[in-house]
Design a protein around this motif. Structure first.
Motif, PDB file in Angstrom:
ATOM      1  N   ALA A  30      -1.623   5.572   3.232  1.00 57.20           N
ATOM      2  CA  ALA A  30      -1.433   4.128   3.116  1.00 57.20           C
ATOM      3  C   ALA A  30      -1.663   3.423   4.447  1.00 57.20           C
ATOM      4  O   ALA A  30      -2.190   2.306   4.493  1.00 57.20           O
ATOM      5  CB  ALA A  30      -0.037   3.833   2.579  1.00 57.20           C
ATOM      6  N   GLU A  31      -1.274   4.061   5.548  1.00 52.28           N
ATOM      7  CA  GLU A  31      -1.468   3.447   6.863  1.00 52.28           C
ATOM      8  C   GLU A  31      -2.958   3.209   7.136  1.00 52.28           C
ATOM      9  O   GLU A  31      -3.330   2.220   7.789  1.00 52.28           O
ATOM     10  CB  GLU A  31      -0.883   4.337   7.962  1.00 52.28           C
ATOM     11  CG  GLU A  31       0.633   4.488   7.899  1.00 52.28           C
ATOM     12  CD  GLU A  31       1.078   5.559   6.905  1.00 52.28           C
ATOM     13  OE1 GLU A  31       0.200   6.183   6.254  1.00 52.28           O
ATOM     14  OE2 GLU A  31       2.299   5.761   6.773  1.00 52.28           O
ATOM     15  N   GLU A  50      -4.658   0.046   5.364  1.00 53.85           N
ATOM     16  CA  GLU A  50      -4.446  -1.292   5.926  1.00 53.85           C
ATOM     17  C   GLU A  50      -5.732  -1.862   6.519  1.00 53.85           C
ATOM     18  O   GLU A  50      -5.982  -3.073   6.456  1.00 53.85           O
ATOM     19  CB  GLU A  50      -3.364  -1.262   7.004  1.00 53.85           C
ATOM     20  CG  GLU A  50      -1.952  -1.273   6.466  1.00 53.85           C
ATOM     21  CD  GLU A  50      -0.936  -1.492   7.572  1.00 53.85           C
ATOM     22  OE1 GLU A  50      -0.503  -2.646   7.744  1.00 53.85           O
ATOM     23  OE2 GLU A  50      -0.593  -0.504   8.260  1.00 53.85           O
ATOM     24  N   LEU A 108       0.850  -1.194   0.000  1.00 52.44           N
ATOM     25  CA  LEU A 108       0.000   0.000   0.000  1.00 52.44           C
ATOM     26  C   LEU A 108       0.881   1.238   0.000  1.00 52.44           C
ATOM     27  O   LEU A 108       1.884   1.295   0.721  1.00 52.44           O
ATOM     28  CB  LEU A 108      -0.900   0.002   1.234  1.00 52.44           C
ATOM     29  CG  LEU A 108      -1.774  -1.242   1.402  1.00 52.44           C
ATOM     30  CD1 LEU A 108      -2.512  -1.196   2.731  1.00 52.44           C
ATOM     31  CD2 LEU A 108      -2.749  -1.394   0.245  1.00 52.44           C
ATOM     32  N   VAL A 121       0.517  -7.778   4.041  1.00 55.79           N
ATOM     33  CA  VAL A 121       0.328  -6.387   3.638  1.00 55.79           C
ATOM     34  C   VAL A 121       1.441  -5.554   4.238  1.00 55.79           C
ATOM     35  O   VAL A 121       1.797  -5.718   5.412  1.00 55.79           O
ATOM     36  CB  VAL A 121      -1.036  -5.845   4.122  1.00 55.79           C
ATOM     37  CG1 VAL A 121      -1.185  -4.374   3.762  1.00 55.79           C
ATOM     38  CG2 VAL A 121      -2.171  -6.640   3.524  1.00 55.79           C
ATOM     39  N   GLU A 122       2.012  -4.651   3.434  1.00 57.98           N
ATOM     40  CA  GLU A 122       2.998  -3.713   3.961  1.00 57.98           C
ATOM     41  C   GLU A 122       2.730  -2.330   3.403  1.00 57.98           C
ATOM     42  O   GLU A 122       2.013  -2.172   2.405  1.00 57.98           O
ATOM     43  CB  GLU A 122       4.423  -4.163   3.633  1.00 57.98           C
ATOM     44  CG  GLU A 122       4.724  -4.268   2.144  1.00 57.98           C
ATOM     45  CD  GLU A 122       6.128  -4.777   1.885  1.00 57.98           C
ATOM     46  OE1 GLU A 122       7.081  -4.034   2.212  1.00 57.98           O
ATOM     47  OE2 GLU A 122       6.265  -5.906   1.372  1.00 57.98           O
ATOM     48  N   VAL A 123       3.299  -1.348   4.057  1.00 58.06           N
ATOM     49  CA  VAL A 123       3.083   0.055   3.689  1.00 58.06           C
ATOM     50  C   VAL A 123       4.385   0.649   3.188  1.00 58.06           C
ATOM     51  O   VAL A 123       5.436   0.509   3.836  1.00 58.06           O
ATOM     52  CB  VAL A 123       2.546   0.856   4.891  1.00 58.06           C
ATOM     53  CG1 VAL A 123       2.549   2.349   4.584  1.00 58.06           C
ATOM     54  CG2 VAL A 123       1.146   0.390   5.256  1.00 58.06           C
ATOM     55  N   PHE A 149      -7.853  -4.014   4.135  1.00 61.58           N
ATOM     56  CA  PHE A 149      -7.309  -5.218   3.509  1.00 61.58           C
ATOM     57  C   PHE A 149      -7.126  -6.325   4.539  1.00 61.58           C
ATOM     58  O   PHE A 149      -6.235  -6.255   5.394  1.00 61.58           O
ATOM     59  CB  PHE A 149      -5.977  -4.911   2.812  1.00 61.58           C
ATOM     60  CG  PHE A 149      -6.141  -4.192   1.506  1.00 61.58           C
ATOM     61  CD1 PHE A 149      -6.227  -4.886   0.312  1.00 61.58           C
ATOM     62  CD2 PHE A 149      -6.234  -2.805   1.480  1.00 61.58           C
ATOM     63  CE1 PHE A 149      -6.391  -4.215  -0.895  1.00 61.58           C
ATOM     64  CE2 PHE A 149      -6.399  -2.129   0.281  1.00 61.58           C
ATOM     65  CZ  PHE A 149      -6.478  -2.839  -0.911  1.00 61.58           C
ATOM     66  N   ASP A 150      -7.982  -7.320   4.476  1.00 66.56           N
ATOM     67  CA  ASP A 150      -7.876  -8.495   5.332  1.00 66.56           C
ATOM     68  C   ASP A 150      -6.964  -9.496   4.628  1.00 66.56           C
ATOM     69  O   ASP A 150      -7.411 -10.340   3.840  1.00 66.56           O
ATOM     70  CB  ASP A 150      -9.266  -9.086   5.577  1.00 66.56           C
ATOM     71  CG  ASP A 150      -9.227 -10.298   6.504  1.00 66.56           C
ATOM     72  OD1 ASP A 150      -8.178 -10.510   7.147  1.00 66.56           O
ATOM     73  OD2 ASP A 150     -10.234 -11.025   6.567  1.00 66.56           O
TER      74      ASP A 150
END
Length: 428
Positions: free
Chosen positions: A372-373, A376, A361, A384-386, A379-380
């Protein structure tokens, strides 16, 4: 005279074109009157819809050019540079031409403000729309393919009397401006229909089609439905499709280089429009074969494969998901995603998350971007990373295995930033 960067900075200073959107035609009509009504020069083809209208415009313009016309194309938004919005003969206008048109439109606006004929400077979109009409008239364009910006009825492009209109599939998007039902959105899109201008309707949801048909009947205009153009064969692959269409004037063999099953309907819509414009079959075939529409399922790298797709609403993301399932099954899928605030994030995330092995993201360079934070939470997904920037997101994606496919999506602004980083030597 300002430089091109100066002109772009001033346009941006008018505010984001969505946030400052003032739906209505009064201001653009006053401005165009001051400029001598350039929107009354030449021939216009007007296209509205939720998804596909840009692709349709690109195909129609390409075929008209192949038929020998000096063409204009007006699109929004741009991917990398604002000059992309105004094209002549298949190429963006030059920076010098853009600046000259900006200076004239800005001077006209300032004159109107001094006379109190306008209450505020025209918006970003109104200004660039007026610039486009000015350049099309000045540079001797014979026929213009005009894409609406937001909606249709009150969109700044809706000052023309077109000789043909078309409406691509209608779905949910920009509900804040266009309404929360398919019927209300369809009513806004139907606003481009005009007496004396035949129209083409792509396949629609039943509730949208009822609204469109009713408006066409009220205006007494003939309607052509793409369902009347019969496909006798269809071959889809990762990079486009080939089809045989039985048209009004005979058999048409299409080779469309735009990827995605949804482009079949877009190509049919363009074909119907072009036949109504009496464009020769050979020009239709050549034009669609040579169409370029960057940033929409555009493959820009291999091993790992990188695909750019400006799927910015649920309908667009559904089309992307269909493409991934059809042509990338069994491969690792990485998704770089960033979005703007007016989007249906719950639905979009629900469509994308099941497809991905990894999700990055990031933040498009826009005041309207959702941080982007914060994304999160939608999105399940276990991986996932930012990434704080698009550049950083691309650096992280470099860790993908060579057999992976990386899809960069969620916002055309994000796609444009990524494209500029990935293809710095190439023009759009």
């Amino acid at each position: 005279m300002r430089t091109y960067p100066d002109s772009v900075r001033f346009l941006y200073s008018l505010g984001n074109e969505m946030r400052t959107a003032k739906l209505g035609l009064d201001r653009i009509q006053v401005l165009l009157g001051e400029l001598g009504h350039p929107e009354r020069a030449g021939r216009f083809i007007h296209v509205a819809g939720t998804n596909g209208k840009g692709s349709v415009c690109a195909m129609v313009e390409s075929a008209l050019r192949e038929a020998g016309y000096r063409t204009g194309l007006y699109i929004s938004p741009h991917l990398v540079e604002p000059v992309e919005r105004i094209q002549i003969g298949g190429r963006p206008v030059s920076e010098a031409q853009f600046v000259q048109a900006f200076e004239e439109v800005h001077a006209a606006a300032e004159h109107l403000l001094r006379r109190e004929a306008l209450e505020a400077h025209p918006s970003y979109f109104e200004t660039v729309t007026a610039m486009a009409f000015l350049l099309f008239r000045r540079l001797g364009v014979e026929i213009v393919v005009l894409e609406t910006g937001l909606g249709g009825r009150l969109d700044a492009t809706n000052v023309v009397q077109p000789e043909l209109a078309a409406i691509t599939p209608i779905d949910f998007d920009h509900e804040r401006y266009l309404g929360n039902s398919i019927e209300s959105i369809a009513r806004e899109k139907a606003g481009i229909l005009k007496p004396g201008a035949p129209t083409v309707f792509a396949r629609q949801r039943p509730e949208a089609l009822r609204v469109l048909e009713q408006r066409a009947a009220e205006l007494g205009i003939p309607v052509a439905h793409t369902s009347c153009w019969r496909l006798t064969s269809l071959e889809l692959d990762r990079d486009g499709h080939r089809s045989v269409v039985e048209g009004r004037n005979g058999t048409i063999r299409l080779e469309c280089p735009l990827a995605g099953e949804h482009q079949v309907e877009n190509a049919l819509t363009a074909t119907a429009m072009l036949e109504l414009l009496t464009v020769p079959v050979e020009a239709i075939e050549r034009g669609i074969r040579q169409t370029r529409w960057p940033g929409r399922l555009e493959r820009v790298a291999q091993a790992p494969e990188i695909v750019l797709d400006g799927a910015h609403n649920p309908a667009g993301v559904r089309a992307l998901a269909t493409h991934i399932r059809r042509f990338y099954a069994g491969r690792p899928i990485w998704i770089i995603f960033g979005a703007l605030r007016d989007k249906s994030l719950d639905e979009i995330a629900g469509l994308l998350a099941p497809l991905a092995d990894r999700i990055i993201l990031t933040n498009p360079n826009s005041h309207r971007a959702v941080r982007a934070e914060l994304l999160e939470a939608f999105f399940d997904h276990p991986a996932v990373e930012v990434a704080p920037s698009v550049e950083d997101a691309l650096e992280r994606a470099a860790a993908a295995p060579t057999e992976a496919a990386i899809f960069i999506t969620g916002s055309l602004m994000l796609v444009g930033e990524a494209r500029k980083l990935l293809l710095p030597a190439y023009a759009v």
